[in-house]
Design a protein around this motif. Structure first.
Motif, mmCIF file in Angstrom:
data_model
loop_
_atom_site.group_PDB
_atom_site.id
_atom_site.type_symbol
_atom_site.label_atom_id
_atom_site.label_comp_id
_atom_site.label_asym_id
_atom_site.label_seq_id
_atom_site.Cartn_x
_atom_site.Cartn_y
_atom_site.Cartn_z
ATOM 1 N N SER A 102 0.865 -1.185 0.000
ATOM 2 C CA SER A 102 0.000 0.000 0.000
ATOM 3 C C SER A 102 0.897 1.229 0.000
ATOM 4 O O SER A 102 1.371 1.658 1.062
ATOM 5 C CB SER A 102 -0.901 0.022 1.237
ATOM 6 O OG SER A 102 -1.749 -1.109 1.274
ATOM 7 N N PRO A 103 1.173 1.810 -1.166
ATOM 8 C CA PRO A 103 2.084 2.956 -1.240
ATOM 9 C C PRO A 103 1.664 4.125 -0.358
ATOM 10 O O PRO A 103 2.497 4.735 0.321
ATOM 11 C CB PRO A 103 2.040 3.333 -2.725
ATOM 12 C CG PRO A 103 1.634 2.081 -3.427
ATOM 13 C CD PRO A 103 0.707 1.381 -2.487
ATOM 14 N N HIS A 104 0.387 4.451 -0.376
ATOM 15 C CA HIS A 104 -0.092 5.614 0.375
ATOM 16 C C HIS A 104 0.146 5.454 1.871
ATOM 17 O O HIS A 104 0.448 6.432 2.577
ATOM 18 C CB HIS A 104 -1.583 5.832 0.105
ATOM 19 C CG HIS A 104 -2.160 6.997 0.853
ATOM 20 N ND1 HIS A 104 -1.910 8.305 0.492
ATOM 21 C CD2 HIS A 104 -2.971 7.054 1.948
ATOM 22 C CE1 HIS A 104 -2.539 9.120 1.333
ATOM 23 N NE2 HIS A 104 -3.194 8.384 2.222
ATOM 24 N N PHE A 105 0.037 4.243 2.377
ATOM 25 C CA PHE A 105 0.202 4.001 3.806
ATOM 26 C C PHE A 105 1.616 3.537 4.164
ATOM 27 O O PHE A 105 1.930 3.372 5.344
ATOM 28 C CB PHE A 105 -0.816 2.965 4.281
ATOM 29 C CG PHE A 105 -2.238 3.390 4.082
ATOM 30 C CD1 PHE A 105 -2.841 4.273 4.959
ATOM 31 C CD2 PHE A 105 -2.978 2.930 3.001
ATOM 32 C CE1 PHE A 105 -4.154 4.685 4.773
ATOM 33 C CE2 PHE A 105 -4.292 3.327 2.803
ATOM 34 C CZ PHE A 105 -4.885 4.215 3.692
ATOM 35 N N GLY A 106 2.455 3.317 3.175
ATOM 36 C CA GLY A 106 3.827 2.892 3.445
ATOM 37 C C GLY A 106 3.911 1.540 4.113
ATOM 38 O O GLY A 106 4.770 1.315 4.966
ATOM 39 N N THR A 142 6.305 -0.055 9.330
ATOM 40 C CA THR A 142 7.150 1.129 9.426
ATOM 41 C C THR A 142 8.403 0.927 8.578
ATOM 42 O O THR A 142 8.759 -0.197 8.210
ATOM 43 C CB THR A 142 7.580 1.392 10.883
ATOM 44 O OG1 THR A 142 8.328 0.259 11.370
ATOM 45 C CG2 THR A 142 6.377 1.621 11.776
ATOM 46 N N GLY A 143 9.068 2.028 8.276
ATOM 47 C CA GLY A 143 10.350 1.957 7.577
ATOM 48 C C GLY A 143 10.266 2.090 6.076
ATOM 49 O O GLY A 143 11.294 2.222 5.401
ATOM 50 N N LEU A 144 9.059 2.044 5.519
ATOM 51 C CA LEU A 144 8.883 2.210 4.083
ATOM 52 C C LEU A 144 8.253 3.575 3.807
ATOM 53 O O LEU A 144 7.514 4.109 4.627
ATOM 54 C CB LEU A 144 7.997 1.102 3.518
ATOM 55 C CG LEU A 144 8.526 -0.326 3.634
ATOM 56 C CD1 LEU A 144 7.450 -1.340 3.231
ATOM 57 C CD2 LEU A 144 9.773 -0.514 2.776
ATOM 58 N N THR A 145 8.548 4.114 2.628
ATOM 59 C CA THR A 145 8.018 5.425 2.270
ATOM 60 C C THR A 145 6.856 5.326 1.292
ATOM 61 O O THR A 145 5.765 5.825 1.541
ATOM 62 C CB THR A 145 9.123 6.308 1.664
ATOM 63 O OG1 THR A 145 10.203 6.422 2.604
ATOM 64 C CG2 THR A 145 8.601 7.706 1.347
ATOM 65 N N HIS A 146 7.077 4.647 0.169
ATOM 66 C CA HIS A 146 6.039 4.549 -0.862
ATOM 67 C C HIS A 146 6.212 3.210 -1.608
ATOM 68 O O HIS A 146 6.479 3.187 -2.810
ATOM 69 C CB HIS A 146 6.167 5.720 -1.830
ATOM 70 C CG HIS A 146 4.919 6.008 -2.614
ATOM 71 N ND1 HIS A 146 3.801 6.584 -2.055
ATOM 72 C CD2 HIS A 146 4.610 5.793 -3.915
ATOM 73 C CE1 HIS A 146 2.868 6.724 -2.977
ATOM 74 N NE2 HIS A 146 3.325 6.242 -4.117
ATOM 75 N N PRO A 147 6.065 2.089 -0.912
ATOM 76 C CA PRO A 147 6.316 0.784 -1.538
ATOM 77 C C PRO A 147 5.307 0.480 -2.642
ATOM 78 O O PRO A 147 4.105 0.620 -2.436
ATOM 79 C CB PRO A 147 6.173 -0.200 -0.378
ATOM 80 C CG PRO A 147 5.226 0.491 0.570
ATOM 81 C CD PRO A 147 5.563 1.950 0.467
ATOM 82 N N GLN A 148 5.828 0.080 -3.787
ATOM 83 C CA GLN A 148 4.933 -0.231 -4.899
ATOM 84 C C GLN A 148 5.100 -1.691 -5.321
ATOM 85 O O GLN A 148 4.496 -2.574 -4.736
ATOM 86 C CB GLN A 148 5.183 0.756 -6.045
ATOM 87 C CG GLN A 148 4.802 2.182 -5.674
ATOM 88 C CD GLN A 148 4.665 3.108 -6.862
ATOM 89 O OE1 GLN A 148 5.172 2.869 -7.946
ATOM 90 N NE2 GLN A 148 3.968 4.216 -6.664
ATOM 91 N N GLY A 149 5.911 -1.990 -6.312
ATOM 92 C CA GLY A 149 6.061 -3.369 -6.742
ATOM 93 C C GLY A 149 6.786 -4.211 -5.710
ATOM 94 O O GLY A 149 7.722 -3.759 -5.048
ATOM 95 N N ILE A 150 6.328 -5.465 -5.546
ATOM 96 C CA ILE A 150 6.978 -6.397 -4.615
ATOM 97 C C ILE A 150 7.141 -7.748 -5.294
ATOM 98 O O ILE A 150 6.432 -8.081 -6.243
ATOM 99 C CB ILE A 150 6.181 -6.558 -3.299
ATOM 100 C CG1 ILE A 150 4.772 -7.095 -3.580
ATOM 101 C CG2 ILE A 150 6.120 -5.251 -2.548
ATOM 102 C CD1 ILE A 150 3.959 -7.351 -2.307
ATOM 103 N N ALA A 151 8.100 -8.530 -4.806
ATOM 104 C CA ALA A 151 8.339 -9.882 -5.317
ATOM 105 C C ALA A 151 8.886 -10.714 -4.179
ATOM 106 O O ALA A 151 9.545 -10.191 -3.278
ATOM 107 C CB ALA A 151 9.310 -9.857 -6.491
#
Length: 412
Positions: free
Chosen positions: A37-41, A67-76
């Protein structure tokens, strides 16, 4: 190998560390869907039920990384190495977390984050069977790779440039990335109808080789495409809004099939080991289960998830004899040797016919007095990984039943 397999069959029936060693096809660990969830990090997870197409079988998504993420998008997810890869474009990094698993198989963060690569504005990431990490950099117009050996060791090392939009038209603000044994696939978010909506390129090219000859245009049906994944010999990819498409890996350009036009803002997709496809719809705030048949599909909204963007399927690594390295086999052989030594010293008396130094005779009857038995119970059976010897005696029926089964199977 057969004798070792038989020993594992026997030891897997015992308590302590042995049950983790399984031979043959044991019941698979549960699998979990990870969602960014990019918006929620954040990155969350939910268990994939046996009836994956039934929304009522799903629970509420739980936080995995809050916590610790800013704007996570793609994951694998790299199952063999228990490694979750995350593209965080706002900090221009590819990050890696090592996952652990609870007793019930639920994922949890074991360590991390580790910086895999820095200075890249990547929104999409993938990982192949070797542990190589491949990703796109949309502003730089590149498809890049970090070799498995460098994933946790050299964040400042420049990634290898596989394909550069400065050298070819087929890289045009690249989006989602997927990989198989020999190729990398990506979508384009700019001029897709001209440069190609979906492109295939060889993961390895000879230095100085023909760049144009290393890529193929697979589809030109969308102007902008986002997520992409592979399942059962087919590619699945999304456009900017509404639609999901499918394309055979063996097909020629122009043969894409429209599977749905009822989505909002579809983004990432992922497939599990059984070929089931999951799709994140950012606009709808939901994750869909995709059932396909004869170039058609039925999408079922299986659970809600605000700002769903990237998806990946995670499961505890499988442990099998065939997958063990020579070093692992050597260590396992040593453990088995120690285990057999314990069996010899603890289960059998010097005469080879008594259990626990006379507690059970060859005939299977106790030949100790109640007082002697109580003394033995208090002394414990540490070689079995349990406490009182009375517990060991209660297990003897199961123990010899398993041994008999192993013998009947011809594993010894």
């Amino acid at each position: 190998m057969a004798r070792l397999a038989g020993v594992l069959c026997l030891l897997s029936s015992l308590p302590g560390p042995f049950p983790a060693l399984k031979y043959g096809s044991a019941k698979e660990d549960p699998q979990f869907l990870l969602v960014s969830s990019p918006h929620f990090g954040q990155v969350s997870y939910v268990q994939v039920p046996a009836g994956a197409s039934d929304p009522s079988n799903y629970g509420t998504p739980q936080p995995l990384i809050a916590t610790g993420l800013t704007h996570p998008q793609g994951i694998a997810y790299d199952r063999e190495r228990k490694r979750l890869l995350i593209a965080d474009p706002d900090v221009k990094q590819i990050l890696a977390y090592t996952l652990g698993f609870d007793d019930d198989g639920s994922p949890l963060v074991s360590s991390g984050p580790f910086v895999v690569c820095t200075g890249v504005e990547s929104r999409w990431v993938s990982v192949d069977e070797n542990g190589d990490v491949l990703f796109s950099d949309e502003p730089a117009n590149m498809i890049l790779k970090v070799a498995a050996a460098d994933v946790l060791g050299s964040p400042d090392k420049a990634p290898e440039v596989l394909f550069n939009g400065g050298d070819m038209a087929q890289v045009s603000e690249p989006g989602g990335v997927a990989v198989d044994a020999g190729n990398v696939y990506w979508t384009n978010k700019h001029y897709g109808t001209i440069a190609g909506s979906v492109i295939r390129g060889h993961k390895t090219r000879a230095p100085g080789g023909d760049v144009a000859g290393a890529v193929s245009v697979l589809a030109t049906n969308t102007e902008r495409s986002y997520g992409i994944c592979i399942a059962r010999g087919r590619l699945y990819y999304t456009d900017a809004s509404l639609k999901l498409y499918s394309l055979s890996l063996a097909a020629s350009a122009g043969s894409a099939v429209e599977l749905s036009r009822s989505l909002s803002n579809p983004r990432g997709c992922a497939a599990d080991e059984d070929g089931h496809v999951f799709l994140a719809d950012r606009g709808a705030g939901a994750v869909y289960f995709v059932e396909t048949s004869n170039h058609t599909a039925r999408l079922t909204r299986v659970f809600d998830h605000q700002d769903a963007f990237g998806v990946a399927v995670a499961r505890r690594p499988a442990v099998s004899l065939s997958a063990m390295t020579s070093q692992q086999m050597s260590g396992l052989s040593g453990m088995v040797s120690d285990g057999l030594s314990g069996l010899s010293n603890g289960l059998l008396g010097k005469s080879g016919g008594q259990l626990d130094n006379g507690l059970l005779s060859k005939s299977g009857k106790s030949d100790k007095s109640d007082g002697q038995a109580e003394s033995s119970r208090q002394s414990g059976c540490p070689w079995m990984g349990i406490g009182p010897c009375s517990s060991a005696l209660r297990m003897q029926g199961t123990f010899y039943n398993i041994l008999g089964i192993c013998l009947l199977l011809g594993l010894f």
